[in-house]
Motif scaffolding. Sequence first.
Motif, short mmCIF file in Angstrom:
data_model
loop_
_atom_site.label_atom_id
_atom_site.label_comp_id
_atom_site.label_asym_id
_atom_site.label_seq_id
_atom_site.Cartn_x
_atom_site.Cartn_y
_atom_site.Cartn_z
N PRO A 102 0.83 -1.21 0.00
CA PRO A 102 0.00 0.00 0.00
C PRO A 102 0.86 1.26 0.00
O PRO A 102 1.85 1.35 0.74
N ILE A 103 0.49 2.22 -0.83
CA ILE A 103 1.24 3.48 -0.89
C ILE A 103 1.09 4.26 0.41
O ILE A 103 1.86 5.18 0.69
N ASP A 104 0.09 3.89 1.21
CA ASP A 104 -0.07 4.54 2.51
C ASP A 104 1.16 4.35 3.39
O ASP A 104 1.41 5.15 4.30
N ILE A 105 1.93 3.28 3.14
CA ILE A 105 3.17 3.06 3.89
C ILE A 105 4.11 4.24 3.69
O ILE A 105 4.79 4.68 4.62
N VAL A 106 4.15 4.77 2.46
CA VAL A 106 5.00 5.93 2.18
C VAL A 106 4.55 7.14 3.00
O VAL A 106 5.37 7.89 3.54
N LEU A 107 3.25 7.31 3.09
CA LEU A 107 2.73 8.42 3.91
C LEU A 107 3.11 8.25 5.37
O LEU A 107 3.42 9.22 6.06
N VAL A 108 3.09 7.00 5.83
CA VAL A 108 3.49 6.73 7.22
C VAL A 108 4.97 7.07 7.41
O VAL A 108 5.36 7.68 8.41
N ILE A 109 5.80 6.69 6.44
CA ILE A 109 7.23 6.98 6.53
C ILE A 109 7.46 8.49 6.58
O ILE A 109 8.25 9.00 7.39
N GLN A 110 6.76 9.23 5.70
CA GLN A 110 6.90 10.68 5.70
C GLN A 110 6.48 11.28 7.04
O GLN A 110 7.14 12.18 7.57
N ALA A 111 5.39 10.77 7.59
CA ALA A 111 4.92 11.29 8.88
C ALA A 111 5.91 10.96 9.99
O ALA A 111 6.17 11.79 10.88
N LEU A 112 6.49 9.76 9.95
CA LEU A 112 7.46 9.38 10.97
C LEU A 112 8.72 10.24 10.89
O LEU A 112 9.31 10.59 11.92
N VAL A 113 9.15 10.54 9.67
CA VAL A 113 10.33 11.40 9.51
C VAL A 113 10.08 12.75 10.18
O VAL A 113 10.92 13.26 10.92
N VAL A 114 8.91 13.32 9.92
CA VAL A 114 8.58 14.61 10.54
C VAL A 114 8.53 14.48 12.05
O VAL A 114 9.02 15.35 12.79
N LEU A 115 7.94 13.40 12.54
CA LEU A 115 7.85 13.18 13.99
C LEU A 115 9.22 13.14 14.63
O LEU A 115 9.49 13.80 15.64
N PHE A 116 10.13 12.37 14.03
CA PHE A 116 11.46 12.23 14.61
C PHE A 116 12.29 13.51 14.44
O PHE A 116 13.10 13.84 15.31
N ILE A 117 12.09 14.20 13.32
CA ILE A 117 12.80 15.46 13.13
C ILE A 117 12.37 16.48 14.17
O ILE A 117 13.17 17.28 14.67
N ALA A 118 11.08 16.45 14.52
CA ALA A 118 10.55 17.41 15.50
C ALA A 118 10.95 17.05 16.92
O ALA A 118 10.74 17.86 17.83
N ALA A 119 11.50 15.87 17.12
CA ALA A 119 11.87 15.44 18.47
C ALA A 119 13.30 14.90 18.47
O ALA A 119 13.52 13.69 18.64
#
Length: 419
Positions: free
Chosen positions: A379-396
Amino acid sequence: MSDEIVGADASPTSGMPEPERAKAAPEEDRGQRALREIVSGDIGVSVLAFVLALVIGGLLIAFTNPEVTAAAHYFFAKPMDTITAAWNAVWDAYAAMFRGAVYNGQADTFQKAIRPLTETMTVATPLIIAALGVAVGFRAGLFNIGAQGQIILGATVGGYIGFAYSLPAGIHLLLALLGGILGGAIWAGIAGVLKARTGAHEVIVTIMLNYVALYLLAYLLTTDKFTRAGSNQPTSPGVKETAQLPLLLGDWSRLHAGFIVAILASIFVWWLMTRSVLGFRFRAVGSNPHASRTSGIGIPTTIVLVMVVSGALAGLAGGVHILGTEHQLTGGIAGSLGFDAITVALLGRSRPLGIFFAGLLYGGLNVGGRVMEAATGTPIDIVLVIQALVVLFIAAPPLVRAIFRLPTPRAAVAKGAAA
């Protein structure tokens, strides 16, 4: 007691002045310190955040893969079957993503092999330019959520100049790009004036302006001047060839001169924020508005200028988007570019070089994700999850440092000690 403590902490270089102690330090120690600073700094944390997001994304790919699920039913009888199936699922998915975003080693010609990379560069182009605009606001202490609306206005004005007028090739393209810049600058300038004059929060104002821009475009696409002749669909006429950004590699690739514009925009923002008086004012207001006011910097004027520059870059992104790839206005012309640009600006730490590579990374994830879905069924939604996780970790950053047990950078330690 004090002698024991001194003796325990003593070293061959203790008691020396700092310059002599630095010279006496072994080369290995200095190299290790430099490596530690790089790994624990902003760049290292960003890279590790992406790696961590890929690892978690790989776990999600494995858990959602039918073969892995089937093998998991007899995991305790044959555990290696589950592990092998999980490894193959993750490897195949990420290999397909790489082939779709960077290089296709299975292609029979060189052009087909590097076409994924050129497509990544094409998709990243408006993202980079818009993220630069968002970053200018960030550096000045303003959170410009309105890049989406500014992109829409930039695309609308630039597109209209592109299809409504007949002008010589170079002049037509230049005026269309300037129209995009003007459209975005005016739209962001509205929020800047309201912020400076009334104190209205830029987040609320720019979010509302996003909707105004969206519905304004929807209305314009129902008028005669913005509707293609003989068409019942809400689409504009096509941009004339004289206003289109030229292709850089020929008809086999969509990569256009907008990528060069993105490079020039990155250089401009670097110069603006680090070498110009105006950029110093932006950074000063973002760091400490009270001290800036005391030193004679006009805060209201600076706020308006920040928003105008930020919106101008977002409008340029919209102009490049329609003149480079879309070539006609539709209701969804901006897609999610404006909101993705916020992510890219955060990922790039609001620095031009970081934003440039973050935009390429984000574009590669978007392009490669579609190929991954088509080739492996992931599912391409996995890519969206990866993008969201990158932002989460960058913000913390402390979370990333804690996971990888990285030392806290000296600058952060010194700042905490000063506080």
